[in-house]
Design an enzyme around this catalytic site. Structure first.
Site, short mmCIF file in Angstrom:
data_model
loop_
_atom_site.label_atom_id
_atom_site.label_comp_id
_atom_site.label_asym_id
_atom_site.label_seq_id
_atom_site.Cartn_x
_atom_site.Cartn_y
_atom_site.Cartn_z
N VAL A 13 0.81 -1.22 0.00
CA VAL A 13 0.00 0.00 0.00
C VAL A 13 0.84 1.27 0.00
CG1 VAL A 13 -1.99 -1.10 1.09
CG2 VAL A 13 -0.26 0.03 2.53
N TYR A 67 4.88 6.09 15.14
CA TYR A 67 3.54 5.49 15.13
C TYR A 67 2.51 6.48 15.68
CZ TYR A 67 -0.21 2.09 15.98
OH TYR A 67 -1.40 1.42 15.99
#
Length: 258
Positions: A72, A164
């Site tokens: 992706v 993150y």
């Protein structure tokens, strides 16, 4: 009890005829989401680098799920995968962006390459897939996009690194922007914000004793299950959630209120 499917009967066909894409659908919450959507009648294309095993899909009709090898973070691969899907299907109704990575590297040891990789998977991948999905949904006058953020998108990460945390905040910003832009076209865009969920990624970051210690103080004092997140995603992907858009829905056992 399976961590992938709800322990209650789901006989609704509310997604019958819908076409869905789930990224990161080969494991964890993504795989549970594939089950939840397919069991409601959707045809699901699973975009993932990993290969789904027969056991992962044994309880689902073979014609409901189509694994597609996709990175992706690669715009060309994403474009080809969507083009192939749309050439075979009448349209696209549902996109679930579940692909993610969460290395626990301390901030001062994060390299530029690792920083870029984490943002590429979690943010760029979401952007690239939304970019291809939105025109098809607008054309059909109906669409549901569900992006995976995290409690890290509301505060900071429990186990992942600063990259993150940054990425999951970014997912929420993208979600709100798209919700504002495409609501008039019949497309809703929402985010789910899971806390500590029993997935291979979580188990790789925190040992059993750390998970138990972390969740002991939660109002619901346990680790969440992938099927619980998948049930929330399935609701947001349905007509029942038609008046919900731009939301960031917590599913964390009450973690953020303690």
């Amino acid at each position: 009890m399976s961590i992938l499917t709800a322990p209650v009967s789901v006989d609704s066909r509310e997604l019958e005829g819908r076409v869905a894409v789930v990224t990161g659908g080969a494991s964890g919450m993504g795989l549970a989401t594939v089950h939840a959507l397919a069991r409601r009648g959707a045809t699901v294309a699973v975009f993932d680098l990993a290969v789904l095993g027969d056991g992962d899909l044994a309880s689902l009709p073979a014609d409901r799920v189509r694994p597609v090898a996709v990175d992706v973070t690669d715009g060309d691969q994403v474009d080809r995968a969507f083009a192939s899907l749309l050439a075979e299907q009448p349209g696209l109704d549902i996109l679930v962006n579940a692909a993610g990575v969460a290395p626990p590297t301390p901030f001062e040891f994060i390299t530029e390459n690792e920083w870029s990789r984490v943002l590429a998977v979690n943010v760029n991948g979401t952007f690239l897939c939304c970019r291809r999905a939105v025109p098809a949904m607008r054309s059909g006058g109906w669409g549901r996009i569900v992006n995976f953020s995290s409690t890290a998108g509301k505060t900071i990460s429990t186990a992942g690194g600063a990259h993150y945390t940054t990425a999951k905040h970014g997912v929420l910003g993208l979600t709100r922007h798209l919700a504002k832009a495409y609501g008039p076209d019949g497309v809703t865009v929402n985010a789910v914000c899971p806390g500590l969920i029993d997935t291979p990624m979580t188990r790789g970051l925190l040992p059993e004793e750390s998970l138990e210690k972390a969740t002991r103080s939660f109002p619901v004092p346990r680790v969440g299950q992938p099927w619980e997140v998948a049930e929330l995603v399935a609701f947001l992907a349905s007509d029942r959630a038609a008046y919900i858009t731009g939301a960031a829905v917590d599913i964390n056992g009450g973690d953020l209120i303690v």
